[in-house]
Design a protein around this motif. Structure first.
Motif, mmCIF file in Angstrom:
data_model
loop_
_atom_site.group_PDB
_atom_site.id
_atom_site.type_symbol
_atom_site.label_atom_id
_atom_site.label_comp_id
_atom_site.label_asym_id
_atom_site.label_seq_id
_atom_site.Cartn_x
_atom_site.Cartn_y
_atom_site.Cartn_z
ATOM 1 N N GLY A 128 0.807 -1.218 0.000
ATOM 2 C CA GLY A 128 0.000 0.000 0.000
ATOM 3 C C GLY A 128 0.839 1.266 0.000
ATOM 4 N N SER A 129 1.971 1.235 0.704
ATOM 5 C CA SER A 129 2.814 2.423 0.784
ATOM 6 C C SER A 129 3.285 2.855 -0.594
ATOM 7 C CB SER A 129 4.050 2.123 1.643
ATOM 8 O OG SER A 129 3.658 1.823 2.942
ATOM 9 N N ASP A 238 -7.340 6.974 -0.182
ATOM 10 C CA ASP A 238 -6.624 5.772 0.245
ATOM 11 C C ASP A 238 -7.675 4.724 0.616
ATOM 12 O OD1 ASP A 238 -5.489 3.819 1.902
ATOM 13 O OD2 ASP A 238 -3.894 5.151 2.564
HETATM 14 C C1 LIG Z 1 -4.860 3.264 5.261
HETATM 15 C C2 LIG Z 1 -3.518 2.687 4.908
HETATM 16 N N1 LIG Z 1 -2.866 3.156 3.839
HETATM 17 C C3 LIG Z 1 -1.661 2.660 3.476
HETATM 18 C C4 LIG Z 1 -1.061 1.660 4.200
HETATM 19 C C5 LIG Z 1 0.280 1.123 3.771
HETATM 20 O O1 LIG Z 1 0.135 -0.198 3.309
HETATM 21 P P1 LIG Z 1 1.357 -1.224 3.371
HETATM 22 O O2 LIG Z 1 1.589 -1.578 4.796
HETATM 23 O O3 LIG Z 1 0.873 -2.381 2.531
HETATM 24 O O4 LIG Z 1 2.549 -0.550 2.760
HETATM 25 C C6 LIG Z 1 -1.698 1.140 5.328
HETATM 26 C C7 LIG Z 1 -1.086 0.076 6.143
HETATM 27 O O5 LIG Z 1 -1.489 -0.291 7.194
HETATM 28 C C8 LIG Z 1 -2.966 1.669 5.694
HETATM 29 O O6 LIG Z 1 -3.630 1.224 6.768
#
Ligand SMILES: Cc1ncc(COP(=O)(O)O)c(C=O)c1O
Length: 451
Positions: A128-129, A238
Motif C-alpha cells: 500500500g505504501s 486511500d
Molecule cells: C490506510 C492505509 N494506507 C496505506 C497503508 C500502507 O500499506 P502497506 O503496509 O501495505 O505498505 C496502510 C497500512 O497499514 C494503511 O492502513
C-alpha cells in the motif's frame, strides 16, 4: 473444526519466549512490521505464529486462538483459504517472474477496473505504501506543485518520508521534506478550505481515507471533492483498508464520491502481496508512453506483478463478487459489537471498555478507573483474552469467522472482563504481568521496557 476446549486458560509461551531472544538479537524490534512487535502485546502472549486456517491460528507452543487482526486487515477470506492458495499455486508452477509482462497482468487489471468506478487505468505494486506514494508523485508531476495535504486524523498512509515525516517518529527525515506535508481535519471542511487559502496554488494533492472509526458527516466527502476540483488539487482516496471491506466497489461507491486517484491493497489478495493505484487516465498516463509531457517514473520494481499474487487476487475478487463476502463481514462484526457491548454492561465496565468503527472493521478502546485511555488496560485486556484463546489487537472479522467463533469469542470476552472489572477496583498492576503496551508512533522507547 476447532480443537479448543471451553475457556481453558493458555499460559505456556516457553518456545515463544526463547525465540524472542533470538529475534531481538538479529531483527531490530524483533519483527519486520512494527504493528506485530513485542511492544504491541503483553508479556504473556504468543511471540510467533506458525500456522493459520480460516480465522484460527496456532503459536509456536501449540496454543490455538481465534484471530481478530487478520494479517493487519489483509486476510478477508481467512488464512490459507483453499481456492486462493490453489490459484496462487497454479501460477507458481508456470513461473512467477519473466523478462516481459505476464498475460495475467492485463486480466487482473481489467478485473479491478470492472469493479472500481473511478479506475480508468490501473498499475500494480506489492504494498500500500508504494502505490500511495506513487499517487503523490503523479499528482506533483501533473500539477507542478510540491505540497501534500493529509488528513491529520487518519493513522497511516505510507512508510515513505512525505507521511512518516508528519508522525512522532520523524527521525531521519529532513526538515525540508517534513515541511512539504500539511494537514487538515476529518469532518472539518473549513480546515480544508483554510489550507487551500493558506497555500494558494501550492498543494498538489489531498490524501485521506473515506472513513476510519468515525463516519463522514453529510456532505463532507463531496465537499472535499468539490474543493479539490475548484483548486486544481488531485483528490487521492486511500482505500487500502476500506477497499473490498466496506463494499465490493470500495468506500467511494458507498459515499458516492469519485476520487482522481485511489489506492487499494490489503484485501485485494487475501494476504498475498499485491496493491494497486487506479484513477483518471489523463493523470495515470503520464507514467506511461502515450503523452508528450515530462515522463514520471511510476512504480517499476522487480517484483511489481508476480503472477502468483495476481492469481490470488483474481480468485479473491471472484469470491468477493460471487459470495457476498462484505455482507458476512458486516453481519459478523455487528454480532460481535452487540455481544461485546452486552458483556461490558453485564460486567459493569461499559464506561471503560467499548467498541467503535464500522462493523466490518471494528476496534475497541480501553480506559482506566479515571476514564482516561489506558495502554495498561489495553495490555490487560489482551493478556486476559489471549489466556482465553483470542488474539485480538482489533476486532477485525473475516469470511471465515463463523457464528460459533463469534459466540465463543463473546463468552471468552465476558470472562476476561471480570478481570478487567477487578483491575478497575484493585489497580491494574495487580493483574497485568509485565509492561503496558505502547503506540507504534512514539519518539523514544521507554527506558524500562525489557527486550
Ligand atoms: C490506510 C492505509 N494506507 C496505506 C497503508 C500502507 O500499506 P502497506 O503496509 O501495505 O505498505 C496502510 C497500512 O497499514 C494503511 O492502513
Amino acid at each position: 473444526m476447532s480443537t479448543q476446549k471451553p475457556l481453558e486458560l493458555i499460559e505456556s509461551f516457553t518456545r515463544s519466549h526463547e525465540l524472542r531472544k533470538r529475534s531481538h538479537a538479529i531483527i531490530p524490534g524483533g519483527a519486520h512490521t512494527y504493528a506485530k512487535g513485542d511492544d504491541q502485546y503483553p508479556q504473556l502472549s504468543p511471540g510467533f505464529i506458525v500456522r493459520g486456517k480460516g480465522c484460527h491460528v496456532w503459536d509456536l507452543d501449540g496454543n490455538e486462538y481465534i484471530e481478530y487482526g487478520m494479517g493487519l486487515r489483509s486476510v478477508t477470506l481467512g488464512h490459507a483459504y483453499d481456492s486462493v492458495v490453489d490459484a496462487a499455486y497454479r501460477q507458481m508452477v508456470l513461473g512467477i517472474n519473466f523478462v516481459r509482462p505476464a498475460a495475467i497482468e492485463v486480466e487482473c487489471a481489467e478485473k479491478l477496473q470492472s469493479l472500481i468506478d473511478s479506475a480508468e487505468m490501473v498499475k500494480f505494486a506489492k504494498n500500500g505504501s508504494d502505490v500511495t506514494t506513487a499517487a503523490v508523485k503523479l499528482a506533483r508531476a501533473y500539477t507542478g506543485r510540491d505540497l501534500v495535504a493529509v488528513c491529520a486524523d487518519h493513522p497511516f498512509f505510507s512508510v515513505d518520508d512525505w507521511f512518516i515525516g508528519t508522525t512522532a517518529m520523524s527521525a531521519g527525515i529532513p526538515e525540508a521534506v517534513r515541511r512539504m506535508t500539511v494537514k487538515f481535519h476529518y469532518n472539518d471542511i473549513d480546515s480544508v478550505r483554510n489550507l487551500f487559502t493558506a497555500y494558494p496554488g501550492q498543494i498538489a494533492c489531498l490524501v485521506m481515507e473515506a472513513e476510519t472509526s468515525t463516519p463522514p458527516q453529510e456532505g463532507f466527502l463531496s465537499g472535499v471533492q468539490r474543493l479539490c476540483q475548484e483548486q486544481g488539487v488531485v483528490f487521492i482516496l486511500d482505500e487500502i483498508i476500506t477497499g473490498f471491506r466496506w463494499d465490493l466497489k470500495g468506500a467511494q461507491h458507498i459515499y458516492g464520491i469519485k476520487p482522481d486517484l485511489s489506492t487499494f491493497g490489503k484485501a485485494m489478495g487475501n494476504g498475498f502481496a499485491i496493491s494497486a493505484l487506479v484513477g483518471r487516465k489523463d493523470i495515470m498516463e503520464i507514467g506511461g508512453l502515450k503523452h508528450d509531457r515530462q515522463r514520471v517514473f511510476l512504480l517499476s520494481t522487480t517484483f511489481g506483478a508476480e503472477t502468483h499474487a495476481l492469481g490470488a487476487s483474481l480468485e479473491t475478487m471472484r469470491i468477493y463478487e460471487t459470495e457476498d463476502v462484505v455482507s458476512h463481514l458486516h453481519r459478523q462484526g455487528r454480532r460481535l459489537a452487540e455481544g461485546l457491548t452486552q458483556a461490558a454492561l453485564a460486567n459493569g465496565v461499559q464506561d471503560y471498555f467499548g467498541v467503535s468503527g464500522r462493523n466490518c472493521n471494528l476496534v475497541y478502546y480501553t480506559k482506566d478507573q479515571d476514564g482516561n485511555r489506558s495502554q495498561s488496560f489495553r495490555a490487560l485486556f489482551l493478556q486476559e483474552t489471549i489466556r482465553r484463546g483470542l488474539l485480538m489487537p482489533s476486532l477485525v472479522v473475516s469470511y471465515s469467522h463463523s457464528d460459533a467463533d463469534i459466540e465463543r469469542t463473546i463468552e471468552a470476552i465476558s470472562d476476561a472482563l471480570v478481570v478487567y472489572r477487578k483491575a478497575l477496583e484493585d489497580g491494574v498492576e495487580r493483574y497485568l504481568v509485565g509492561s503496558p503496551v505502547a503506540p507504534v508512533f512514539r519518539p523514544f522507547v521507554e527506558p524500562w521496557r525489557p527486550l
